[in-house]
Motif scaffolding. Structure first.
Motif, PDB file in Angstrom:
ATOM      1  N   CYS A 246       0.807  -1.223   0.000  1.00 60.83           N
ATOM      2  CA  CYS A 246       0.000   0.000   0.000  1.00 60.83           C
ATOM      3  C   CYS A 246       0.841   1.274   0.000  1.00 60.83           C
ATOM      4  CB  CYS A 246      -1.012  -0.004   1.139  1.00 60.83           C
ATOM      5  SG  CYS A 246      -0.305  -0.070   2.769  1.00 60.83           S
ATOM      6  N   THR A 247       2.131   1.127   0.284  1.00 64.76           N
ATOM      7  CA  THR A 247       2.956   2.336   0.205  1.00 64.76           C
ATOM      8  C   THR A 247       3.642   2.469  -1.143  1.00 64.76           C
ATOM      9  OG1 THR A 247       4.761   1.132   1.234  1.00 64.76           O
ATOM     10  CG2 THR A 247       3.430   2.536   2.668  1.00 64.76           C
ATOM     11  N   SER A 248       3.541   1.415  -1.959  1.00 63.66           N
ATOM     12  CA  SER A 248       4.246   1.484  -3.240  1.00 63.66           C
ATOM     13  C   SER A 248       3.451   2.265  -4.277  1.00 63.66           C
ATOM     14  CB  SER A 248       4.541   0.083  -3.760  1.00 63.66           C
ATOM     15  OG  SER A 248       3.327  -0.591  -3.966  1.00 63.66           O
ATOM     16  N   THR A 249       2.140   2.358  -4.054  1.00 67.64           N
ATOM     17  CA  THR A 249       1.330   3.118  -5.009  1.00 67.64           C
ATOM     18  C   THR A 249       1.147   4.533  -4.487  1.00 67.64           C
ATOM     19  OG1 THR A 249      -0.612   2.225  -3.916  1.00 67.64           O
ATOM     20  CG2 THR A 249       0.077   1.159  -5.954  1.00 67.64           C
ATOM     21  N   PRO A 250       1.039   5.480  -5.405  1.00 68.56           N
ATOM     22  CA  PRO A 250       0.928   6.881  -4.968  1.00 68.56           C
ATOM     23  C   PRO A 250      -0.376   7.151  -4.217  1.00 68.56           C
ATOM     24  CG  PRO A 250       1.280   6.711  -7.362  1.00 68.56           C
ATOM     25  CD  PRO A 250       1.068   5.337  -6.859  1.00 68.56           C
ATOM     26  N   SER A 251      -1.386   6.367  -4.515  1.00 75.51           N
ATOM     27  CA  SER A 251      -2.674   6.616  -3.856  1.00 75.51           C
ATOM     28  C   SER A 251      -2.566   6.477  -2.343  1.00 75.51           C
ATOM     29  CB  SER A 251      -3.729   5.667  -4.408  1.00 75.51           C
ATOM     30  OG  SER A 251      -3.290   4.337  -4.237  1.00 75.51           O
ATOM     31  N   THR A 252      -1.652   5.609  -1.912  1.00 73.41           N
ATOM     32  CA  THR A 252      -1.343   5.475  -0.511  1.00 73.41           C
ATOM     33  C   THR A 252      -2.559   5.278   0.390  1.00 73.41           C
ATOM     34  OG1 THR A 252       0.361   7.111  -0.994  1.00 73.41           O
ATOM     35  CG2 THR A 252       0.222   6.363   1.266  1.00 73.41           C
ATOM     36  N   ASP A 253      -3.293   4.228   0.089  1.00 73.66           N
ATOM     37  CA  ASP A 253      -4.390   3.877   0.989  1.00 73.66           C
ATOM     38  C   ASP A 253      -3.868   2.845   1.977  1.00 73.66           C
ATOM     39  OD1 ASP A 253      -6.637   3.225   2.295  1.00 73.66           O
ATOM     40  OD2 ASP A 253      -7.545   2.102   0.633  1.00 73.66           O
ATOM     41  N   ILE A 254      -3.704   3.262   3.209  1.00 72.19           N
ATOM     42  CA  ILE A 254      -3.090   2.355   4.184  1.00 72.19           C
ATOM     43  C   ILE A 254      -4.139   1.636   5.036  1.00 72.19           C
ATOM     44  CG2 ILE A 254      -0.906   3.603   4.310  1.00 72.19           C
ATOM     45  CD1 ILE A 254      -2.001   4.808   6.958  1.00 72.19           C
ATOM     46  N   THR A 255      -5.394   1.766   4.669  1.00 73.69           N
ATOM     47  CA  THR A 255      -6.446   1.150   5.473  1.00 73.69           C
ATOM     48  C   THR A 255      -6.284  -0.364   5.627  1.00 73.69           C
ATOM     49  OG1 THR A 255      -7.779   2.716   4.259  1.00 73.69           O
ATOM     50  CG2 THR A 255      -8.890   1.389   5.944  1.00 73.69           C
ATOM     51  N   PRO A 256      -6.019  -1.111   4.525  1.00 70.79           N
ATOM     52  CA  PRO A 256      -5.917  -2.573   4.709  1.00 70.79           C
ATOM     53  C   PRO A 256      -4.847  -2.936   5.723  1.00 70.79           C
ATOM     54  CG  PRO A 256      -5.897  -2.000   2.369  1.00 70.79           C
ATOM     55  CD  PRO A 256      -5.818  -0.712   3.117  1.00 70.79           C
TER      56      PRO A 256
ATOM     57  N   SER B   6       5.808   1.596  12.141  1.00 67.34           N
ATOM     58  CA  SER B   6       6.478   2.852  11.820  1.00 67.34           C
ATOM     59  C   SER B   6       6.933   2.883  10.358  1.00 67.34           C
ATOM     60  CB  SER B   6       7.654   3.095  12.766  1.00 67.34           C
ATOM     61  OG  SER B   6       8.611   2.082  12.612  1.00 67.34           O
ATOM     62  N   LEU B   7       6.951   1.721   9.742  1.00 66.17           N
ATOM     63  CA  LEU B   7       7.250   1.687   8.297  1.00 66.17           C
ATOM     64  C   LEU B   7       6.262   2.568   7.533  1.00 66.17           C
ATOM     65  CD1 LEU B   7       7.996  -2.046   7.395  1.00 66.17           C
ATOM     66  CD2 LEU B   7       9.546  -0.112   7.133  1.00 66.17           C
ATOM     67  N   LEU B   8       5.024   2.558   8.014  1.00 63.22           N
ATOM     68  CA  LEU B   8       3.970   3.312   7.341  1.00 63.22           C
ATOM     69  C   LEU B   8       4.326   4.792   7.250  1.00 63.22           C
ATOM     70  CD1 LEU B   8       0.725   1.754   8.829  1.00 63.22           C
ATOM     71  CD2 LEU B   8       1.396   1.798   6.431  1.00 63.22           C
ATOM     72  N   ILE B   9       5.030   5.251   8.263  1.00 64.02           N
ATOM     73  CA  ILE B   9       5.380   6.658   8.305  1.00 64.02           C
ATOM     74  C   ILE B   9       6.499   6.977   7.322  1.00 64.02           C
ATOM     75  CG2 ILE B   9       6.167   8.529   9.818  1.00 64.02           C
ATOM     76  CD1 ILE B   9       5.144   6.646  12.152  1.00 64.02           C
ATOM     77  N   PHE B  10       7.482   6.067   7.269  1.00 68.35           N
ATOM     78  CA  PHE B  10       8.678   6.393   6.492  1.00 68.35           C
ATOM     79  C   PHE B  10       8.566   6.036   5.018  1.00 68.35           C
ATOM     80  CE2 PHE B  10      10.324   6.051  10.849  1.00 68.35           C
ATOM     81  CZ  PHE B  10      10.918   7.300  10.939  1.00 68.35           C
ATOM     82  N   LEU B  11       7.749   5.047   4.731  1.00 69.55           N
ATOM     83  CA  LEU B  11       7.682   4.602   3.330  1.00 69.55           C
ATOM     84  C   LEU B  11       6.796   5.520   2.508  1.00 69.55           C
ATOM     85  CD1 LEU B  11       7.494   0.723   3.528  1.00 69.55           C
ATOM     86  CD2 LEU B  11       9.381   2.135   2.717  1.00 69.55           C
ATOM     87  N   PRO B  12       7.046   5.669   1.227  1.00 71.19           N
ATOM     88  CA  PRO B  12       8.253   5.178   0.554  1.00 71.19           C
ATOM     89  C   PRO B  12       9.447   6.071   0.849  1.00 71.19           C
ATOM     90  CG  PRO B  12       6.809   6.300  -0.990  1.00 71.19           C
ATOM     91  CD  PRO B  12       6.147   6.391   0.341  1.00 71.19           C
ATOM     92  N   ALA B  13      10.606   5.460   0.946  1.00 70.39           N
ATOM     93  CA  ALA B  13      11.810   6.236   1.238  1.00 70.39           C
ATOM     94  C   ALA B  13      13.002   5.567   0.590  1.00 70.39           C
ATOM     95  CB  ALA B  13      12.016   6.330   2.741  1.00 70.39           C
ATOM     96  N   ASP B  14      13.997   6.356   0.251  1.00 64.09           N
ATOM     97  CA  ASP B  14      15.198   5.774  -0.350  1.00 64.09           C
ATOM     98  C   ASP B  14      16.115   5.211   0.718  1.00 64.09           C
ATOM     99  OD1 ASP B  14      14.398   6.316  -2.869  1.00 64.09           O
ATOM    100  OD2 ASP B  14      15.299   8.325  -2.891  1.00 64.09           O
ATOM    101  N   THR B  15      16.204   5.911   1.798  1.00 66.35           N
ATOM    102  CA  THR B  15      17.056   5.411   2.876  1.00 66.35           C
ATOM    103  C   THR B  15      16.223   5.242   4.139  1.00 66.35           C
ATOM    104  OG1 THR B  15      17.662   7.690   3.298  1.00 66.35           O
ATOM    105  CG2 THR B  15      19.244   6.349   2.069  1.00 66.35           C
ATOM    106  N   LEU B  16      16.462   4.120   4.764  1.00 72.05           N
ATOM    107  CA  LEU B  16      15.742   3.833   6.002  1.00 72.05           C
ATOM    108  C   LEU B  16      16.745   3.588   7.107  1.00 72.05           C
ATOM    109  CD1 LEU B  16      12.972   1.326   4.867  1.00 72.05           C
ATOM    110  CD2 LEU B  16      12.599   3.574   5.895  1.00 72.05           C
ATOM    111  N   GLN B  17      16.293   3.759   8.336  1.00 77.32           N
ATOM    112  CA  GLN B  17      17.144   3.361   9.459  1.00 77.32           C
ATOM    113  C   GLN B  17      17.398   1.861   9.356  1.00 77.32           C
ATOM    114  OE1 GLN B  17      14.163   5.247  12.097  1.00 77.32           O
ATOM    115  NE2 GLN B  17      15.925   5.481  13.473  1.00 77.32           N
ATOM    116  N   PRO B  18      18.581   1.441   9.794  1.00 81.86           N
ATOM    117  CA  PRO B  18      18.909   0.017   9.634  1.00 81.86           C
ATOM    118  C   PRO B  18      17.844  -0.926  10.195  1.00 81.86           C
ATOM    119  CG  PRO B  18      20.762   1.222  10.622  1.00 81.86           C
ATOM    120  CD  PRO B  18      19.669   2.211  10.402  1.00 81.86           C
ATOM    121  N   GLN B  19      17.333  -0.614  11.395  1.00 80.04           N
ATOM    122  CA  GLN B  19      16.386  -1.561  11.993  1.00 80.04           C
ATOM    123  C   GLN B  19      15.081  -1.630  11.223  1.00 80.04           C
ATOM    124  OE1 GLN B  19      17.065   1.394  13.519  1.00 80.04           O
ATOM    125  NE2 GLN B  19      15.510   1.950  15.025  1.00 80.04           N
TER     126      GLN B  19
END
Lengths: 251, 669
Positions: free
Chosen positions: A119-129, A157-170
């Motif tokens: 759900c974060t890969s599409t621009p519509s970004t519907d995170i409900t499911p 917390s992935l929901l907050i950061f994605l999509p992103a090029d760089t993520l924290q290691p954890q």
């Protein structure tokens, strides 16, 4: 027992005395073939196992029924199709997930990660499911176990950061294929254990023993050559002794 | 039939004389043909020991060697042989035992091997004598052989099933009894060495009567533990010390008071190390109490138990280079202590303690993680590389391909959204591997000609450069021909020929006796020549046809095969006749001796015929081909196992964590 008297190493005069001790040990081919076969069967490589039985002229271990299902389950988890995997596991033996809440949680979390990924890969970004799944499936379980809760929070917390090029290691590790592989291999072990088999392939213990033993021996100040190559690189035989760092198991 | 009978006689006579000869190389060259488990020297080793077995100087020898330096006696060349002596003791003392907590340990396995090898040597010694005597008597030895078949079968199995004994490193035995010659003079040793009684007069304040066990506690055990029961306390009994001491500690002192001695004393419950001033430790003990004493060599600590209860760690920082002997000391008349060195179950659950120790170490191993530099940082990937290389190296072509495919599929599935083209297994077709697999398959099928043909065609230099392998292959071909003969004959005679049929064999008795007394192997070879040359004709056929006429066809095949075998044997003989190497001569003798037996399967040479003998030759040839191609002769996985065992041995020798690991049992089976 390889009774090889063709000793190339005998020609090397300046050989370390430990190397001589190594060469004196004649592992039996039967044992090594057993370890290989054990790995193929327990980690689920049925075609290779079948060929190996034929070529090495050894008995295929008592037709181990679960192998096909285990391969399918592994494939499903690797492909991120956790629903299918859970169904197949329950077909095989519903007890497995019931009696191992940590494993069940790990699978569900993997499923959540896949949902978030989708759900974060599409621009519509519907995170409900993803939210629905998290609250209905994971939250009740996380309430009972602080470790689960921590994992769930991190995953969410992935929901907050994605999509992103760089993520924290954890966070980055959550998206790595290694996580799927880890969960898949835990599932495999659990299935094997549930059938009364040894969960982990002998090969893994052996490889770790090799690492551990060298580490311990060096700690204890035993007289060892600076490196103990395995010769995984072609052409790098006993002749050139210890040089190639390419295949050394380091500590 | 009669002709065959005579060959059997000749061979058995000569075989007997060879066996009495303690030449170590008898099986040496041919060990590759017997069983995968046998080390070239394993079978011959017991013969060396025979002269020493009868040696009654058990104690004098072990003690003198043992006290000669800081190292215990087993490091000397012969010390370990005496460990099982006890010929001068009752049967209880000489009986071999493994303490419960050491069962399955590497060290126990080694000791058991030494013990078995020794027992087998004794049996062999006896049986050699009897068969030798039989062949010299006028009765036909082929009949003897037939009657003795079951005994022989048992023996030969013993020979081939024996695991290798590495003679270079004598194995340290564990204590088995109190030492008759390492005691205070007035201590009496009773009950096969288990009981020690003080028979003297009461000692003065600072004197006592002590006795040490026959061997130090082996560090290779990791944990060593023994128990002592106080049978009867002397009058006003006091002052019993249970513990351990170095080999040079005076025996007129209670253990614990002298340097290098450590003990727990019954009169005050204190423990003493190296001095006369103790520290409070546990309860007092007296009659019928069971006191246990153990050392953990990994941590260099010692502990005691009382009546099955663990007390606590008594001593730390034990010296790693002093051999500690179980030691007890007494002061009062008639005080009696009975030791349990593991002959009986222990009062304390030492097994559990050892298991816990193993568990700790296993957990540590499980936590061991890479990186596996360069190849990969990932364990799974590393294992896949190892397996892939092993399969390719050893020529398991189809398996290697199937494995690469399956791993490839897995990698693709994992990397579904990334570039799937990351196979780390080399899937390229290895033409050499295919050829090597063909050659191996041919040998494993017993088709040596095919293997020779392929090898010569693909790797012309290999057989030239490795004459010993060429020779082994040629011998193996002869063996395969004999096998074929045997098979054909079994079809002809589904029921074993009754002994009466062989009565004609006695016709040749005179002739045979002359031959069988031939002492030197050269005579034997000449004789084989003669047999192979002269008897390869009509008289033989006539005999055979008389026996059975219904199955002429099979018979003809058999005869054809037999004459081919003989012809090949002559060819082989001619080719290597002038070979000066001793092992070649021996191997030829053994191989040719096969033809002399009526039924080789029931002879002592039966191991030579086993199909399992094909595998080592095949592997040796495979290794030689690899070397000729500039590749390593053993696969990385094999080297990994070798290194692991060697490293664990290093970690076990001084009682380190390796002592709690049995690589083969815990990791390879």
């Amino acid at each position: 027992m390889s009774s090889s008297t063709v000793s190339v190493s005998a020609a090397t005069p300046t050989q370390h005395h430990f190397q001589r001790k190594v060469d004196d040990i004649k592992p039996s081919k039967t044992d090594i073939n057993f370890v290989v076969m054990d790995y193929l069967i327990s980690e689920g490589y049925p075609r290779a196992a079948e060929k190996f039985a034929k070529e090495a002229n050894i008995q295929l271990p008592l037709e181990e029924e679960s192998i096909q299902s285990r391969v399918e389950i592994r494939c499903a988890i690797h492909a991120g199709d956790i629903d299918t995997a859970i169904n197949k596991i329950n077909d095989l033996n519903p007890q497995i997930l019931d009696t191992d809440p940590a494993l069940h949680f790990a699978l569900l979390r993997l499923q959540l990660i896949e949902l978030i990924r989708k759900c974060t890969s599409t621009p519509s970004t519907d995170i409900t499911p993803a939210l629905n799944f998290a609250s209905s499936q994971l939250a009740p379980r996380a309430a009972t176990n602080p470790d689960f809760l921590k994992d769930l929070e991190l995953t969410m917390s992935l929901l907050i950061f994605l999509p992103a090029d760089t993520l924290q290691p954890q966070l980055a590790v959550l998206l790595q294929p290694t996580l799927r592989r880890q969960v898949a291999s835990k599932v495999n072990e659990a299935i094997l254990t549930s059938m009364g088999c040894r969960g982990e392939a002998r090969m893994r213990g052996l490889v770790r023993l090799r690492l551990w033993a060298e580490r311990k021996a060096r700690e204890a100040g035993k007289d060892l050559p600076p490196s103990l190559p395995l010769g995984l690189q072609d052409g790098e035989g006993q002749q050139n002794g210890n040089g190639e760092p390419a295949d050394i198991m380091v500590q | 039939m009669s002709r065959r009978g005579s060959y059997a006689q000749v061979a058995s006579g000569n075989t007997g004389s060879i066996q009495t000869n303690p030449a170590p190389s008898r099986w040496g060259t041919f060990s590759h043909l017997s069983n995968s488990g046998s080390n070239p020297h394993s079978a011959s080793h017991p013969r060396h020991s025979r002269p020493n077995d009868a040696d009654g100087h058990h104690n004098s020898m072990s003690t003198s060697l043992g006290r000669s330096g800081p190292l215990p006696s087993y490091t000397s060349q012969f010390g370990y042989l005496n460990g099982y002596g006890g010929a001068h003791d009752g049967p209880t003392a000489s009986a071999f035992f493994v303490p419960s907590y050491l069962r399955g340990s590497k060290h126990a396995e080694k000791l058991e091997e030494v013990h078995r090898a020794r027992a087998a040597a004794q049996r062999e010694h006896r049986s050699t004598h009897s068969s030798h005597a039989g062949s010299l008597s006028t009765s036909s030895s082929s009949v003897n052989l037939h009657k003795m078949s079951s005994a022989h079968r048992g023996l030969s199995h013993e020979v081939i099933e024996r695991a290798p004994v590495f003679v270079e490193e004598p194995v340290a035995p564990w204590p088995m009894r109190w030492n008759d010659t390492d005691k205070f003079p007035q201590v009496e040793i009773e009950d096969g060495g288990r009981q020690a009684k003080f028979a003297g007069a009461q000692k003065t304040h600072d004197e006592a009567a002590s006795v040490r066990a026959d061997y130090p506690m082996p560090r290779q055990c990791g944990i060593y533990y023994y128990e002592v029961t106080v049978i009867s306390k002397g009058k006003d009994g006091r002052m019993i010390g249970v513990g351990f001491s170095g080999p040079k500690v005076p025996l007129n002192r209670i253990p614990g008071w002298e340097p290098d001695s450590y003990a727990y004393h019954g009169d005050d419950g204190q423990c003493f190390s190296n001095t006369t001033s103790g520290k409070s430790y546990g309860p007092k003990f007296g009659t019928l109490d069971v006191i246990g004493c153990g050392i953990n060599f990994r941590t260099n600590t010692a502990f005691f138990t009382k009546n099955g209860q663990f007390l606590k760690t008594a001593f730390r920082d034990l010296k790693p280079n002093v051999p500690y002997y179980p030691t007890v000391g007494m002061k009062k008349s008639n005080e009696t202590l009975r030791a349990n060195f593991g002959q009986e179950p222990f009062a304390f659950d030492i097994d559990k303690m050892v298991q816990a120790e193993k568990g700790t170490i296993q957990a540590e191993i499980t936590r061991a993680k890479g990186p596996y530099k360069e190849v990969s940082t990932d364990e799974t990937q590393f294992i896949h590389t190892l397996i892939g290389q092993y399969l390719a190296h050893d020529g398991y072509v189809d398996t290697a391909r199937a494995f690469a495919e399956e791993v490839g599929d897995e990698v693709k599935a994992l990397a579904n959204d990334e570039d799937a083209d990351i196979p780390y297994l080399d899937t390229e077709e290895d033409i050499d591997a295919t050829q090597r697999q063909k050659i191996r398959a041919a040998i494993l099928d017993g088709d040596i000609d095919k293997a020779l043909k392929h090898t010569t065609a693909y790797y012309p230099t290999v057989l030239r450069d490795n004459e010993n392998i060429y020779f082994k292959l040629r011998c193996r071909k002869f063996i395969e021909m004999i096998r074929k003969c045997n098979e054909l004959k079994e079809h002809m005679h589904p029921i074993p020929t009754p002994p009466s049929k062989r009565s004609t064999a006695s016709n040749n008795a005179n002739n045979t006796n002359r031959n069988s007394t031939a002492t030197d192997e050269y005579d034997f070879e000449m004789e084989l020549d003669e047999q192979l040359g002269v008897h390869n004709g009509a008289p033989w056929e006539a005999d055979e046809e008389e026996d059975d006429e219904d199955i002429e066809d099979k018979e003809a095949k058999h005869l054809d095969m037999e004459s081919k075998t003989i012809a090949y044997g002559q060819e082989l003989q001619a080719e290597f006749l002038n070979d000066p190497r001793r092992e070649v001569k021996k191997a030829l003798e053994d191989t040719f001796a096969l033809i002399a037996y009526e039924n080789v399967r029931e002879s002592t040479l039966a191991p030579l015929l086993e199909t399992s003998g094909r595998m080592p030759v095949a592997e040796e040839l495979n290794s030689a081909i690899l070397v000729s191609l500039g590749k390593s002769s053993s696969a990385a996985l094999e080297r990994l196992v070798q290194q692991t065992e060697a490293l664990v041995n290093e970690l076990a020798d001084d009682g380190g964590p390796g002592a709690f690991i049995n690589v083969r049992r815990d990791f390879l089976q």
